[in-house]
Motif scaffolding. Structure first.
Motif, PDB file in Angstrom:
ATOM      1  N   THR A  62       0.921  -1.215   0.144  1.00  0.00           N
ATOM      2  CA  THR A  62       0.063   0.041  -0.137  1.00  0.00           C
ATOM      3  C   THR A  62       0.928   1.125   0.186  1.00  0.00           C
ATOM      4  OG1 THR A  62      -1.718  -1.053   1.420  1.00  0.00           O
ATOM      5  CG2 THR A  62      -1.767   1.290   1.326  1.00  0.00           C
ATOM      6  N   ARG A  63       0.512   2.154  -0.856  1.00  0.00           N
ATOM      7  CA  ARG A  63       1.335   3.415  -1.017  1.00  0.00           C
ATOM      8  C   ARG A  63       1.143   4.203   0.338  1.00  0.00           C
ATOM      9  NH1 ARG A  63       0.907   8.153  -5.539  1.00  0.00           N
ATOM     10  NH2 ARG A  63       2.464   9.296  -4.925  1.00  0.00           N
ATOM     11  N   ARG A  64       2.031   5.056   0.805  1.00  0.00           N
ATOM     12  CA  ARG A  64       1.742   5.696   1.937  1.00  0.00           C
ATOM     13  C   ARG A  64       1.780   7.226   1.294  1.00  0.00           C
ATOM     14  NH1 ARG A  64       5.166   1.816   2.351  1.00  0.00           N
ATOM     15  NH2 ARG A  64       5.079   0.474   4.290  1.00  0.00           N
ATOM     16  N   LEU A  65       0.780   7.963   1.840  1.00  0.00           N
ATOM     17  CA  LEU A  65       0.518   9.505   1.603  1.00  0.00           C
ATOM     18  C   LEU A  65       0.863  10.254   2.822  1.00  0.00           C
ATOM     19  CD1 LEU A  65      -2.654   9.053  -0.497  1.00  0.00           C
ATOM     20  CD2 LEU A  65      -0.296   9.551  -1.498  1.00  0.00           C
ATOM     21  N   THR A  66       1.801  11.114   2.878  1.00  0.00           N
ATOM     22  CA  THR A  66       1.955  12.152   3.868  1.00  0.00           C
ATOM     23  C   THR A  66       0.973  13.148   3.887  1.00  0.00           C
ATOM     24  OG1 THR A  66       4.084  11.389   4.128  1.00  0.00           O
ATOM     25  CG2 THR A  66       3.584  13.607   5.380  1.00  0.00           C
ATOM     26  N   PRO A  67       0.055  13.686   4.698  1.00  0.00           N
ATOM     27  CA  PRO A  67      -0.822  14.798   4.688  1.00  0.00           C
ATOM     28  C   PRO A  67      -0.074  16.073   4.280  1.00  0.00           C
ATOM     29  CG  PRO A  67      -1.123  13.340   6.940  1.00  0.00           C
ATOM     30  CD  PRO A  67       0.206  12.896   5.946  1.00  0.00           C
ATOM     31  N   GLY A  68      -0.730  16.759   3.397  1.00  0.00           N
ATOM     32  CA  GLY A  68      -0.273  18.146   2.982  1.00  0.00           C
ATOM     33  C   GLY A  68       1.053  18.118   2.083  1.00  0.00           C
ATOM     34  N   THR A  69       0.977  16.917   1.352  1.00  0.00           N
ATOM     35  CA  THR A  69       1.898  16.886   0.387  1.00  0.00           C
ATOM     36  C   THR A  69       1.323  17.068  -1.163  1.00  0.00           C
ATOM     37  OG1 THR A  69       1.915  14.482   0.292  1.00  0.00           O
ATOM     38  CG2 THR A  69       3.535  15.420   1.710  1.00  0.00           C
ATOM     39  N   PHE A  70       1.907  17.159  -2.128  1.00  0.00           N
ATOM     40  CA  PHE A  70       1.512  17.307  -3.340  1.00  0.00           C
ATOM     41  C   PHE A  70       0.874  15.966  -3.847  1.00  0.00           C
ATOM     42  CE2 PHE A  70       4.156  20.730  -3.636  1.00  0.00           C
ATOM     43  CZ  PHE A  70       3.505  21.951  -4.274  1.00  0.00           C
ATOM     44  N   ALA A  71       1.472  14.774  -3.589  1.00  0.00           N
ATOM     45  CA  ALA A  71       0.944  13.420  -3.734  1.00  0.00           C
ATOM     46  C   ALA A  71      -0.389  13.339  -3.260  1.00  0.00           C
ATOM     47  CB  ALA A  71       2.195  12.486  -3.215  1.00  0.00           C
ATOM     48  N   TYR A  72      -0.474  13.865  -1.718  1.00  0.00           N
ATOM     49  CA  TYR A  72      -1.597  13.726  -1.017  1.00  0.00           C
ATOM     50  C   TYR A  72      -2.815  14.460  -1.678  1.00  0.00           C
ATOM     51  CZ  TYR A  72      -4.761  15.197   2.735  1.00  0.00           C
ATOM     52  OH  TYR A  72      -5.977  15.597   3.496  1.00  0.00           O
ATOM     53  N   TRP A  73      -2.787  15.521  -2.017  1.00  0.00           N
ATOM     54  CA  TRP A  73      -3.836  16.335  -2.712  1.00  0.00           C
ATOM     55  C   TRP A  73      -4.153  15.553  -4.143  1.00  0.00           C
ATOM     56  CZ3 TRP A  73      -7.014  18.920  -0.166  1.00  0.00           C
ATOM     57  CH2 TRP A  73      -6.535  19.648   0.984  1.00  0.00           C
ATOM     58  N   SER A  74      -3.109  15.337  -5.004  1.00  0.00           N
ATOM     59  CA  SER A  74      -3.448  14.538  -6.350  1.00  0.00           C
ATOM     60  C   SER A  74      -4.098  13.530  -5.856  1.00  0.00           C
ATOM     61  CB  SER A  74      -2.053  14.069  -6.703  1.00  0.00           C
ATOM     62  OG  SER A  74      -1.384  15.230  -7.282  1.00  0.00           O
ATOM     63  N   ALA A  75      -3.821  12.433  -4.951  1.00  0.00           N
ATOM     64  CA  ALA A  75      -4.705  11.293  -4.599  1.00  0.00           C
ATOM     65  C   ALA A  75      -6.208  11.536  -4.343  1.00  0.00           C
ATOM     66  CB  ALA A  75      -4.138  10.472  -3.420  1.00  0.00           C
ATOM     67  N   LEU A  76      -6.465  12.681  -3.536  1.00  0.00           N
ATOM     68  CA  LEU A  76      -7.661  13.104  -2.946  1.00  0.00           C
ATOM     69  C   LEU A  76      -8.379  13.668  -4.313  1.00  0.00           C
ATOM     70  CD1 LEU A  76      -7.291  15.112   0.278  1.00  0.00           C
ATOM     71  CD2 LEU A  76      -8.117  12.500  -0.037  1.00  0.00           C
ATOM     72  N   ALA A  77      -7.647  14.251  -5.051  1.00  0.00           N
ATOM     73  CA  ALA A  77      -8.513  14.845  -6.260  1.00  0.00           C
ATOM     74  C   ALA A  77      -8.817  13.658  -7.160  1.00  0.00           C
ATOM     75  CB  ALA A  77      -7.735  15.907  -7.094  1.00  0.00           C
ATOM     76  N   ARG A  78      -7.939  12.448  -7.412  1.00  0.00           N
ATOM     77  CA  ARG A  78      -8.242  11.710  -8.783  1.00  0.00           C
ATOM     78  C   ARG A  78      -8.606  10.255  -8.060  1.00  0.00           C
ATOM     79  NH1 ARG A  78      -3.747  12.561 -12.989  1.00  0.00           N
ATOM     80  NH2 ARG A  78      -5.613  11.496 -14.329  1.00  0.00           N
ATOM     81  N   SER A  79      -8.716   9.915  -7.047  1.00  0.00           N
ATOM     82  CA  SER A  79      -9.005   8.432  -6.548  1.00  0.00           C
ATOM     83  C   SER A  79     -10.458   8.379  -6.674  1.00  0.00           C
ATOM     84  CB  SER A  79      -8.423   8.165  -5.214  1.00  0.00           C
ATOM     85  OG  SER A  79      -6.938   8.502  -5.244  1.00  0.00           O
ATOM     86  N   ALA A  80     -10.952   7.262  -7.286  1.00  0.00           N
ATOM     87  CA  ALA A  80     -12.417   6.982  -7.391  1.00  0.00           C
ATOM     88  C   ALA A  80     -13.055   6.739  -6.041  1.00  0.00           C
ATOM     89  CB  ALA A  80     -12.553   5.889  -8.484  1.00  0.00           C
ATOM     90  N   TYR A  81     -12.175   6.018  -4.933  1.00  0.00           N
ATOM     91  CA  TYR A  81     -12.761   5.754  -3.738  1.00  0.00           C
ATOM     92  C   TYR A  81     -12.020   6.363  -2.707  1.00  0.00           C
ATOM     93  CZ  TYR A  81     -14.388   1.952  -6.822  1.00  0.00           C
ATOM     94  OH  TYR A  81     -15.212   1.114  -7.486  1.00  0.00           O
ATOM     95  N   LEU A  82     -12.657   6.879  -1.451  1.00  0.00           N
ATOM     96  CA  LEU A  82     -12.216   7.529  -0.525  1.00  0.00           C
ATOM     97  C   LEU A  82     -12.736   6.845   0.849  1.00  0.00           C
ATOM     98  CD1 LEU A  82     -12.539  11.058  -1.742  1.00  0.00           C
ATOM     99  CD2 LEU A  82     -10.595   9.890  -1.853  1.00  0.00           C
ATOM    100  N   VAL A  83     -12.142   6.250   1.746  1.00  0.00           N
ATOM    101  CA  VAL A  83     -12.630   5.681   2.872  1.00  0.00           C
ATOM    102  C   VAL A  83     -11.712   6.354   4.069  1.00  0.00           C
ATOM    103  CG1 VAL A  83     -12.887   3.490   3.825  1.00  0.00           C
ATOM    104  CG2 VAL A  83     -12.759   3.459   1.446  1.00  0.00           C
ATOM    105  N   ASN A  84     -12.841   6.518   4.877  1.00  0.00           N
ATOM    106  CA  ASN A  84     -11.972   7.014   6.457  1.00  0.00           C
ATOM    107  C   ASN A  84     -13.055   6.769   7.477  1.00  0.00           C
ATOM    108  OD1 ASN A  84     -10.900   8.675   8.090  1.00  0.00           O
ATOM    109  ND2 ASN A  84     -10.627  10.375   6.585  1.00  0.00           N
ATOM    110  N   ASN A  85     -12.671   6.679   8.883  1.00  0.00           N
ATOM    111  CA  ASN A  85     -13.507   6.384   9.893  1.00  0.00           C
ATOM    112  C   ASN A  85     -13.751   7.815  10.672  1.00  0.00           C
ATOM    113  OD1 ASN A  85     -11.051   7.103  11.233  1.00  0.00           O
ATOM    114  ND2 ASN A  85     -11.178   5.252  12.394  1.00  0.00           N
TER     115      ASN A  85
END
Length: 746
Positions: free
Chosen positions: A407-430
């Motif tokens: 599983t790829r790790r995403l550090t909050p507040g990075t460019f990769a983090y915002w790219s993932a939130l913008a383009r991922s089809a599924y978002l899962v959180n508790n």
């Protein structure tokens, strides 16, 4: 003769004196006397002291004929003291629960030293509590007791009287007493520590040091701050009278310089017309007592040198330039943050215009914590069942090791983090994603929540300000409107959450994925978990997991675990997990224990692991009880403050009328339940079975699969049907079998 004489000087602290005295009288350790010294206070301190003296024979009220100050008031208290040890507590401060027992135990373990030093936490008027930043100086490793020369770093701690216990015979033999005036602690603490034949330390917060918004003596603008020079004259006179202590002169000289600089730098202590005179007095003292040999930190050397030389104008210019420099650095850092933030948001806006990635899924738990809870169970099952799925986990770098390598790790507040939130089809959180998240058409957001609610949640908190804290309900509802699916473990949860989080999402009443592990872990795996936690073979492990208290700013332990472990006996260990604050509110002030059979597991990343490794759960209002009954192991509730909890947070049903196990309404009742084995008897098993039937109808080990097939694969039919409760088999460690057999034989 009592073990402790607690001396409490009181002057203009009527608003705090009740809490101060109650904090002593509420201690489980009872071998003490309290001497309240009314320093001719103009407020109600005197009548309050008299009231407590009438109610409790251990309290003595002394009334001084005229206001003399803290030092003489403490001296008056010492004259009446009869205890083995003297403890000083200012009238606006408090002892933490179990402080006296912890101090007494440490004194016994270290051979009754002359002085015992313990820790404190600053408690601010807002309710925020912060432990002493130099707490590491109180490390208990090494010899039980020692001389100051063996650990000179102790002089770096706050030189006050109230963070120590003093053997009265030692104090009387040396003739120690407090002088009048401000900074009276200075000529007491240095001589006491230098003269002590034995010193011990206690790495535990025992005192709550109140930081009053207004009214603190040392923050009052007055020429009485010039008393500091007389106090250091007394310290050096003491050293000069004892040649064997001359080795401490360099250290004392540097500490004196630090103290003078601190008073001069404080804008609210010295009247402006007196500042030049204070600097001249400081220079004169520096020249009189100058003793090289204790180098100052680099940042302080120039300041000390200018004060010794009397170069006040240069000193002021240096201070002004440093303030300007610090401001410039802060401004530059703020500018860098602003530029980076703007760049990140611009990047996010660009990413929002690019196509979604239909095989990308982002997971997170606990606001960016480690791999845990429902999202972790779903992520693992999704990688197993969904072909080509690429999963990512949002976590802080410190928690990255908990995330599977696939599983790829995403550090909050990075460019990769915002790219993932913008383009991922599924978002899962508790919990919730960043409030700036833009929910795109075609994105699916799954809210897993965190267990079955007992305490009030969501918009039901609108009329409960103590529990709601700083909750932004408008933002909460905006976040809820982004949900496509929300998980529910049972009909109770469905009804509660659909009302408390109103929107158009679809509830999936599939069970709790985080509980799947309870039905899929073998005894051998449990044995390995117990070994990694340090649970000795053949012992019974009790998991203590209390809930956060909304009505408390500081989360004080409600239970005397050391007394409990004595009741339980040598075949038990306690896994102690402190409550986590909600929304960043509140922190727990812990009484550090060195008991070998109490294991602090507060920092452990997996609550499920702790549950699997234990043999029974001791809690109060934690939602963990709803999950734990899947293991079919005893649950014990300690509800000594249920009225206060219900008044602050509220509950959705009466847990005392429908509990998962036996209920204790007091600490003594709890100890009796354990002493008589009622906690794991047939009545406990009956309550647990009824609780499990109501709240775990779908927890069969297949909840994550049902979720993945519905959300990620779009399947509506053919989902795994819930396994009937009679056919389920939860993991039961060998030790639990043995305990049950002993109960049956009994």
């Amino acid at each position: 003769m009592p073990r402790f004489s607690v001396i409490v000087p009181a002057f203009r602290v009527q608003a705090y004196l009740h809490a101060c005295l109650d904090s002593v009288l509420d201690q489980s350790f009872k071998d003490y006397e309290i001497i309240v010294v009314d320093d001719c206070s103009p407020d109600a301190c005197g009548p309050i002291a008299d009231e407590y003296a009438r109610r409790d024979p251990r309290v003595t009220a002394l009334h001084l004929p005229r206001n003399s100050g803290l030092g003489p008031a403490r001296n008056a208290g010492m004259e009446r003291a009869t205890g083995d040890y003297l403890i000083f507590l200012d009238g606006d401060d408090t002892l933490l629960p179990e402080a006296l027992r912890t101090i007494a135990d440490r004194l016994g373990a270290t051979g009754d030293p002359d002085v015992l030093m313990y820790d404190y936490a600053r408690t601010y008027w807002s309710g925020r509590s912060v432990r002493n930043v130099l707490a590491d100086r109180l490390d208990e490793a090494g010899p039980a007791s020692f001389r100051l020369a063996d650990r000179p770093e102790l002089l770096q701690l706050l030189m006050v009287v109230w963070n120590k216990a003093y053997r009265r015979a030692f104090v009387e033999a040396e003739g120690f007493a407090f002088p009048p005036g401000y900074y009276e602690d200075t000529p007491w603490t240095y001589p006491v520590l230098m003269s002590a034949g034995s010193i011990a330390v206690l790495d535990a917060v025992c005192v709550s040091y109140r930081q009053r918004r207004r009214g603190n003596i040392l923050s009052t603008t007055s020429e009485k701050h010039f008393d500091i020079f007389d106090q250091y004259d007394r310290v050096f006179a003491f050293v000069d009278a004892r040649p064997e202590l001359s080795v401490w002169r360099p250290v004392l000289f540097r500490r004196m310089l630090d103290h003078f600089c601190a008073v001069y730098a404080s804008r609210d202590r010295l009247p402006h017309p007196s500042r030049a005179a204070f600097f001249r007095r400081a220079t004169a003292s520096c020249r009189r007592y100058r003793t090289p040999g204790a180098p100052a930190p680099r940042r302080a050397r120039l300041r000390h040198g200018l004060m010794r030389l009397g170069a006040r104008r240069t000193y002021r210019a240096l201070a002004a330039s440093r303030r300007i420099g610090d401001g410039a650095r802060r401004g530059a850092a703020a500018l860098r943050r602003a530029v980076r933030g703007a760049a990140l948001q611009a990047h996010y806006r660009i990413q929002l215009r690019l196509p979604l990635r239909p095989r990308d899924a982002v997971f997170a738990a606990h606001g960016g914590g480690g791999y845990a809870c429902g999202p972790a169970a779903i992520e693992a099952k999704a990688r197993e069942l969904v072909p080509g799925l690429r999963t990512m986990w949002i976590c802080r770098p410190v928690d990255a090791h908990t995330v599977p390598t696939a599983t790829r790790r995403l550090t909050p507040g990075t460019f990769a983090y915002w790219s993932a939130l913008a383009r991922s089809a599924y978002l899962v959180n508790n919990v919730g994603f960043d409030r700036r998240l833009v929910k795109r058409r075609g994105q699916i957001l799954l809210q897993t929540h965190r267990g079955t609610p007992l305490g009030t949640v969501g918009t039901d908190l609108l009329d409960r300000p103590a529990a709601a804290g700083r909750t932004d309900f408008e933002q909460l509802l905006r976040d809820v409107d982004k949900w496509d699916f929300a998980l529910s473990a049972n009909p109770h949860t469905t009804l509660v959450r659909e009302r408390a989080y109103p929107s158009a999402y679809t509830t999936l009443e599939y069970g709790s994925p985080r509980n799947d592990v309870y039905h899929r872990t073998g005894p051998a795996d449990v044995a390995r978990l117990r070994e990694t936690l340090g649970i000795p073979a053949g012992t019974t492990a009790l998991l203590h997991a209390p809930e956060h208290r909304d009505y408390r700013s500081v989360q004080r332990p409600a239970l005397d675990l050391e007394r409990l472990i004595r009741v339980l006996g040598p075949r038990f260990v306690i896994l102690d997990r402190a409550p986590r604050g909600r929304g960043g509110g509140g922190s727990r002030t812990r009484t550090v224990t060195t008991h070998p059979r109490i294991i602090d597991v507060t920092g452990h990343p997996s609550l499920e692991t702790l549950a699997l490794a234990s043999d029974a759960l001791l809690t109060d209002y934690s939602s963990l009880m709803f999950d734990y009954v899947n293991l079919d192991r005893p649950v014990i509730l300690h509800l000594d403050d249920i009225e206060a909890y219900e008044a602050a947070r509220g509950t959705y049903f009466d847990i005392t009328a429908f509990p998962p196990g036996v209920v204790a309404r007091s600490q003594d009742e709890l100890f009796d339940i354990f002493a008589t084995d009622h906690w794991r008897g047939s009545r406990s098993a009956q309550l647990r079975a009824a609780f499990r039937a109501r709240f775990c109808p779908y927890d069969d080990g297949n909840a994550a699969e049902r979720v993945v097939r519905r959300v990620f694969l779009g399947e509506r039919d053919g989902l795994p049907l819930p396994v009937p409760p009679s056919a389920r088999r939860a993991v039961v460690p060998a030790q639990h079998h043995q305990a049950g057999a002993r109960v049956a034989r009994g």
